[in-house]
Design a protein around this motif. Structure first.
Motif, PDB file in Angstrom:
ATOM      1  N   ILE A  80     -30.927  -5.370  11.571  1.00 15.47           N
ATOM      2  CA  ILE A  80     -29.752  -6.230  11.690  1.00 15.47           C
ATOM      3  C   ILE A  80     -29.165  -6.398  10.298  1.00 15.47           C
ATOM      4  O   ILE A  80     -29.890  -6.777   9.360  1.00 15.47           O
ATOM      5  N   VAL A  81     -27.870  -6.108  10.137  1.00 20.51           N
ATOM      6  CA  VAL A  81     -27.201  -6.294   8.851  1.00 20.51           C
ATOM      7  C   VAL A  81     -26.149  -7.378   9.005  1.00 20.51           C
ATOM      8  O   VAL A  81     -25.171  -7.210   9.742  1.00 20.51           O
ATOM      9  N   THR A 211     -24.582  -4.932  13.323  1.00 26.66           N
ATOM     10  CA  THR A 211     -23.962  -5.685  12.231  1.00 26.66           C
ATOM     11  C   THR A 211     -23.237  -6.900  12.782  1.00 26.66           C
ATOM     12  O   THR A 211     -22.685  -6.871  13.882  1.00 26.66           O
ATOM     13  N   SER A 212     -23.255  -7.948  11.998  1.00 29.10           N
ATOM     14  CA  SER A 212     -22.608  -9.189  12.417  1.00 29.10           C
ATOM     15  C   SER A 212     -22.028  -9.873  11.188  1.00 29.10           C
ATOM     16  O   SER A 212     -22.601  -9.813  10.109  1.00 29.10           O
ATOM     17  N   VAL A 217     -27.269 -14.609  13.311  1.00 31.20           N
ATOM     18  CA  VAL A 217     -27.965 -13.313  13.405  1.00 31.20           C
ATOM     19  C   VAL A 217     -29.417 -13.433  13.862  1.00 31.20           C
ATOM     20  O   VAL A 217     -29.992 -12.460  14.326  1.00 31.20           O
ATOM     21  N   ASN A 218     -30.006 -14.615  13.727  1.00 30.21           N
ATOM     22  CA  ASN A 218     -31.400 -14.783  14.158  1.00 30.21           C
ATOM     23  C   ASN A 218     -31.565 -14.486  15.638  1.00 30.21           C
ATOM     24  O   ASN A 218     -32.579 -13.952  16.077  1.00 30.21           O
ATOM     25  N   ARG A 219     -30.527 -14.813  16.409  1.00 34.24           N
ATOM     26  CA  ARG A 219     -30.537 -14.543  17.852  1.00 34.24           C
ATOM     27  C   ARG A 219     -30.682 -13.040  18.112  1.00 34.24           C
ATOM     28  O   ARG A 219     -31.442 -12.606  18.966  1.00 34.24           O
ATOM     29  N   PHE A 220     -29.936 -12.213  17.337  1.00 37.80           N
ATOM     30  CA  PHE A 220     -30.020 -10.757  17.503  1.00 37.80           C
ATOM     31  C   PHE A 220     -31.403 -10.249  17.116  1.00 37.80           C
ATOM     32  O   PHE A 220     -31.972  -9.381  17.771  1.00 37.80           O
ATOM     33  N   SER A 221     -31.940 -10.777  16.017  1.00 49.01           N
ATOM     34  CA  SER A 221     -33.263 -10.347  15.546  1.00 49.01           C
ATOM     35  C   SER A 221     -34.349 -10.646  16.584  1.00 49.01           C
ATOM     36  O   SER A 221     -35.167  -9.783  16.909  1.00 49.01           O
TER      37      SER A 221
END
Length: 597
Positions: A80-81, A211-212, A217-221
């Protein structure tokens, strides 16, 4: 910076996976296995020879992380970036992926939420690697494609990637997928991420980069089993926020009574804000470097503001529109500024995160955008204008302050800003889900309730979507399986209700007419009604009206466009559209949609 890649050392997990299957099959001869491996190796060597010479832009913050990102791509299947606007994620990540050895056993697929972004980003990357667009770097959007299967990187809309699943369940032509602007949480993005999560164990060679541009972004991780996060700082200067509210009230959207007053006062407020920006630029001693980006809600609002600024705005200033359906030549004026004159760009939220407009020092934010909303009770999908979230407002603010200190003028109060939701609600929670259910059934992914979405949809929307498909005859009520009609509908890249109209048209012997009408309904209405010429526009539109049906308007207009001597060349068609208050771009999209269907 160029990676030293050795073909023999490349970990071609996908090909080894296939080889293992061949070896297990006792009928497969050893010679056949060797031939397969040689062919695969030869293909990789060919792609390696076509790899462009990469020189990362060292001015962009993301390139400082290049070595760590390359190492992470080698070690992890998903990374995740997260980075602020202007960090260089969109243009540099595909090049960093190439340096990591990606793009050799398949293409690097790079998705964008909008066509405009896919085209402009591919052009930019091609320029950076010193090639013509369509060689190593290509793009594919609806109705337009440059590049081939031999391209190393393919920019595309997320809708195109979804459409490819129909014929390529394993996405075998790609060895890497970059999902850009994931924070936008469109229905397509959420579905793609859910599909990739299922696919990754079956494709150990496939790498995914998400990418966000926001902090969420923690949700994606967590969704991708604690994938590593790289937070990249934006290349930004301080931005001063000034509040110049048009209304003291907090207006939620176009359904509010006060919104009409806001719209009426908007052009005057924008002119005042523009004058304030230019005065500020002159006070700081750089009057020639004062490009302004204005955020508007709709194409019509853009045109009205453009006319107002050309009449009453500062002289010797170029005023340019920017929206998703803008012609390619018009886009180039914005992304390749020529001359030293001052520019004002008026854009929809397409310029919020997906695109970077160069040389912006000032931002004027109206605070509104069109947001798609579905009412499951009335079964109507609307596009009301709504107040944007705090995250979206901060994205807009971040469009200036990239080349020098910037100023963001918000045409709403600070109290209004603080009362807004932190993030924009994901599309999956506010849209008709019939098309997703149809696609999932077609791909054999089971029921929508069991699908692992990053955020599950409202069960009422799921029930409504399923009920609609049963009514359309696409879904068998008892077995919850696609019917033959449903299978045909799933192949059409349009709303299920429109797809059903085409099948019905064929059944009743009016397929030709149904295709024309459905193609028109699948795009935005080509009719235009400028605020100062509504009566003239209505008179011109009345020439194509039929008393019996509004649908017949499209048939009469279509036949006129096909047969009239006034529409036989492109210049004549443009002139005809202008004279009859029709959008030339939408007429062209109508024709392209008709051809595709």
């Amino acid at each position: 910076m160029q990676s030293h890649l050795n073909v023999d050392q490349l970990v071609m997990a996908r090909d080894r996976h296939r080889l293992n299957r061949l070896r297990k099959d006792k009928k497969t001869e050893t010679a056949e296995i060797e031939k397969f491996f040689e062919k695969s190796n030869h293909k990789v060597k060919q792609r390696l020879a076509r790899l462009p010479k990469i020189k990362l832009n060292q001015d962009l913050p993301v390139t400082q992380y290049a070595d760590r990102l390359i190492e992470a791509i080698h070690q992890h299947q998903v990374i995740i970036v997260a980075g602020e606007t202007g960090s260089g994620k969109t243009t540099q990540l595909p090049q960093i992926a190439m340096l990591a050895g990606r793009g050799l056993t398949g293409m690097i697929g790079h998705t964008q939420p909008r066509r405009l972004a896919a085209r402009s980003v591919s052009q930019r990357i091609a320029e950076e690697v010193g090639e013509k667009l369509g060689e190593s770097i290509g793009f594919k959007v609806r109705f337009n494609e440059q590049g081939s299967q031999d391209s190393i990187v393919r920019l595309m809309t997320d809708g195109i990637l979804l459409a490819e699943l129909t014929n390529d369940r394993f996405l075998s032509k790609y060895d890497t997928i970059i999902i850009d602007e994931a924070h936008e949480r469109s229905l397509n993005i959420d579905f793609i991420m859910g599909y990739l999560k299922q696919l990754l164990p079956k494709r150990p060679d496939l790498k995914v980069i998400v990418t966000s541009a926001t902090l969420d972004v923690n949700r994606f991780s967590q969704y991708f089993n604690d994938a590593p996060i790289f937070e990249v700082e934006g290349r930004s200067f301080p931005v001063e926020v000034r509040y110049r509210p048009i209304s003291e009230l907090s207006i939620v959207g176009s359904d509010d009574d006060e919104f009409d007053d806001f719209e009426e006062n908007l052009p005057r407020a924008v002119v005042q804000a523009v004058e304030e920006c230019f005065a500020d630029a002159e006070g700081k001693g750089h009057p020639e470097h004062a490009d302004i980006l204005i955020f508007a809600s709709t194409e019509q609002e853009i045109r009205e503001l453009q006319e107002t600024l050309q009449k009453y705005g500062p002289r010797h200033t170029e005023v340019l529109p920017l929206y998703a359906r803008l012609a390619l030549a018009e886009q180039q004026k914005i992304f390749n500024p020529g001359g030293k004159g001052r520019r004002i760009i008026i854009a929809t939220n397409v310029a919020e995160t997906a695109l970077t407009v160069p040389n912006i020092r000032y931002v004027i934010d109206s605070g509104f955008a069109r947001i798609s909303r579905y009412n499951y009770r009335s079964r109507v999908q609307r596009l009301p204008i709504e107040a944007i979230s705090q995250a979206a407002a901060n994205q807009r603010k971040g469009r200036c302050g990239r080349i020098a200190a910037g100023v963001c003028i918000r045409l709403y109060s600070e109290e209004d800003f603080m009362s807004r939701p932190e993030f924009t609600e994901p599309e999956i929670k506010r849209t008709n889900l019939a098309s997703v259910i149809l696609q999932m059934q077609s791909l054999g992914l089971g029921s929508l309730e069991d699908f692992d979405f990053i955020e599950p949809p409202d069960f009422r929307l799921v029930n409504d979507g399923r009920k609609l498909l049963i009514e359309l005859g696409a879904l068998n009520d008892r077995k919850n399986e696609l019917t033959k009609v449903g299978q045909m509908m799933a192949r059409m890249p349009i709303d299920p209700r429109l797809a059903r109209m085409i099948i019905g048209g064929a059944h009743f012997g009016v397929l030709k007419e149904a295709l024309i009408i459905v193609s028109a309904l699948a795009i935005q209405d080509p009719r235009e009604r400028p605020a100062d010429k509504q009566m003239q526009a209505d008179q011109k539109h009345a020439l194509f009206k039929e008393a019996d049906s509004d649908f017949l308007f499209y048939l009469k207009l279509w036949n006129t466009l096909q047969t009239s001597p006034d529409t036989q060349s492109e210049n004549k068609r443009r002139q005809f559209a202008r004279q009859h208050f029709l959008s030339w771009l939408r007429l062209r999209e109508w024709k392209q949609t008709h051809q595709q269907l």
